[in-house]
Design a protein around this motif. Sequence first.
Motif, short mmCIF file in Angstrom:
data_model
loop_
_atom_site.label_atom_id
_atom_site.label_comp_id
_atom_site.label_asym_id
_atom_site.label_seq_id
_atom_site.Cartn_x
_atom_site.Cartn_y
_atom_site.Cartn_z
N LYS A 34 6.03 -6.82 -6.34
CA LYS A 34 5.19 -6.23 -5.30
C LYS A 34 4.03 -7.16 -4.94
CE LYS A 34 6.02 -1.38 -6.09
NZ LYS A 34 5.40 -0.07 -6.20
N LYS A 35 3.40 -6.83 -3.84
CA LYS A 35 2.20 -7.54 -3.43
C LYS A 35 1.03 -6.58 -3.47
CE LYS A 35 4.60 -10.73 -0.37
NZ LYS A 35 4.68 -11.25 1.01
N VAL A 36 -0.16 -7.14 -3.60
CA VAL A 36 -1.39 -6.36 -3.56
C VAL A 36 -2.40 -7.08 -2.68
CG1 VAL A 36 -1.09 -5.25 -5.82
CG2 VAL A 36 -2.31 -7.42 -5.67
N VAL A 37 -3.25 -6.30 -2.03
CA VAL A 37 -4.34 -6.87 -1.24
C VAL A 37 -5.62 -6.73 -2.06
CG1 VAL A 37 -5.72 -6.65 0.87
CG2 VAL A 37 -3.25 -6.27 0.96
N LEU A 38 -6.33 -7.84 -2.19
CA LEU A 38 -7.62 -7.83 -2.88
C LEU A 38 -8.70 -8.24 -1.90
CD1 LEU A 38 -6.61 -9.54 -6.24
CD2 LEU A 38 -7.09 -7.12 -5.84
N PRO A 39 -9.63 -7.34 -1.61
CA PRO A 39 -10.75 -7.70 -0.73
C PRO A 39 -11.53 -8.87 -1.32
CG PRO A 39 -10.68 -5.33 -1.08
CD PRO A 39 -9.71 -5.95 -2.05
N GLU A 79 -6.60 -1.70 -12.92
CA GLU A 79 -7.32 -1.33 -11.69
C GLU A 79 -6.59 -1.84 -10.46
OE1 GLU A 79 -12.03 -1.15 -12.68
OE2 GLU A 79 -11.05 -3.08 -13.04
N ILE A 80 -6.06 -3.04 -10.54
CA ILE A 80 -5.33 -3.62 -9.41
C ILE A 80 -4.01 -2.88 -9.21
CG2 ILE A 80 -4.17 -5.71 -8.59
CD1 ILE A 80 -6.48 -7.25 -10.13
N LYS A 81 -3.34 -2.58 -10.30
CA LYS A 81 -2.06 -1.85 -10.22
C LYS A 81 -2.25 -0.45 -9.63
CE LYS A 81 1.97 -0.90 -13.07
NZ LYS A 81 2.52 -0.99 -14.42
N ASP A 82 -3.39 0.19 -9.90
CA ASP A 82 -3.67 1.55 -9.42
C ASP A 82 -4.21 1.61 -8.00
OD1 ASP A 82 -2.86 2.48 -11.89
OD2 ASP A 82 -4.90 2.79 -12.65
N ALA A 83 -4.41 0.47 -7.37
CA ALA A 83 -4.94 0.42 -5.99
C ALA A 83 -3.94 1.05 -5.02
CB ALA A 83 -5.22 -1.02 -5.59
N PRO A 84 -4.41 1.44 -3.82
CA PRO A 84 -3.49 1.98 -2.82
C PRO A 84 -2.30 1.05 -2.60
CG PRO A 84 -5.74 2.30 -2.09
CD PRO A 84 -5.79 1.44 -3.35
N TYR A 139 -0.61 -2.94 6.13
CA TYR A 139 -1.78 -3.40 5.36
C TYR A 139 -2.92 -3.95 6.21
CZ TYR A 139 -0.53 -8.40 5.50
OH TYR A 139 -0.25 -9.68 5.89
N ARG A 140 -2.68 -4.23 7.46
CA ARG A 140 -3.75 -4.70 8.35
C ARG A 140 -4.37 -3.57 9.17
NH1 ARG A 140 0.03 -9.31 9.37
NH2 ARG A 140 -0.83 -11.08 8.25
N GLU A 141 -3.83 -2.37 9.03
CA GLU A 141 -4.30 -1.21 9.80
C GLU A 141 -5.62 -0.67 9.24
OE1 GLU A 141 -2.80 -0.07 12.59
OE2 GLU A 141 -1.39 -1.73 12.34
N PRO A 142 -6.49 -0.14 10.12
CA PRO A 142 -7.80 0.37 9.68
C PRO A 142 -7.72 1.47 8.61
CG PRO A 142 -7.76 0.14 12.07
CD PRO A 142 -6.36 -0.13 11.59
N ASP A 143 -6.74 2.38 8.70
CA ASP A 143 -6.65 3.46 7.71
C ASP A 143 -6.41 2.91 6.31
OD1 ASP A 143 -7.08 5.41 9.59
OD2 ASP A 143 -4.96 5.99 9.78
N TYR A 144 -5.47 1.98 6.20
CA TYR A 144 -5.19 1.37 4.89
C TYR A 144 -6.40 0.60 4.40
CZ TYR A 144 -3.31 -1.59 1.23
OH TYR A 144 -3.12 -2.24 0.03
N ARG A 145 -7.02 -0.15 5.27
CA ARG A 145 -8.18 -0.95 4.90
C ARG A 145 -9.34 -0.06 4.45
NH1 ARG A 145 -7.39 -5.97 6.96
NH2 ARG A 145 -9.03 -6.63 5.59
N ASP A 146 -9.50 1.11 5.10
CA ASP A 146 -10.54 2.05 4.68
C ASP A 146 -10.27 2.58 3.27
OD1 ASP A 146 -11.86 1.72 7.08
OD2 ASP A 146 -11.14 3.60 7.95
#
Length: 116
Positions: free
Chosen positions: A59-64, A86-91, A98-105
């Motif tokens: 899988k991939k994850v996004v990290l701000p 913590e990273i595994k439990d992220a949305p 993943y670039r959409e505002p709802d996901y980013r929020d």
Amino acid sequence: MTENVWSYRPEAYSGEQTLDLVGFDVEATDGKIGSVDEESNAVGDSYIVVDTGFWIFGKKVVLPAGTVHQIDPQERKIYVSRTKQEIKDAPEFDEATYREPDYRDKLGGYYGRGAL
């Protein structure tokens, strides 16, 4: 005042801020989680997409960017201030949204909790 999770901390970069981070290894506080597959350096909207390989079954994850504690260009490593769990439990990462505002929020809210 809350820190912007979508901006790199000034102390994360020690020198050149125009590095291409794709391919850098990513280390959580408790070990390696993968390598950078994609990055965005947009002002106020910076992040890395990490390919976790076998760690979370491909899988991939996004990290701000605000989760990045240090970037070591010589070692080609990025250190983040989060544990593997913590990273595994992220949305959940979704290639289509993943670039959409709802996901980013959601992601910003998740990583914005507590101190970065």
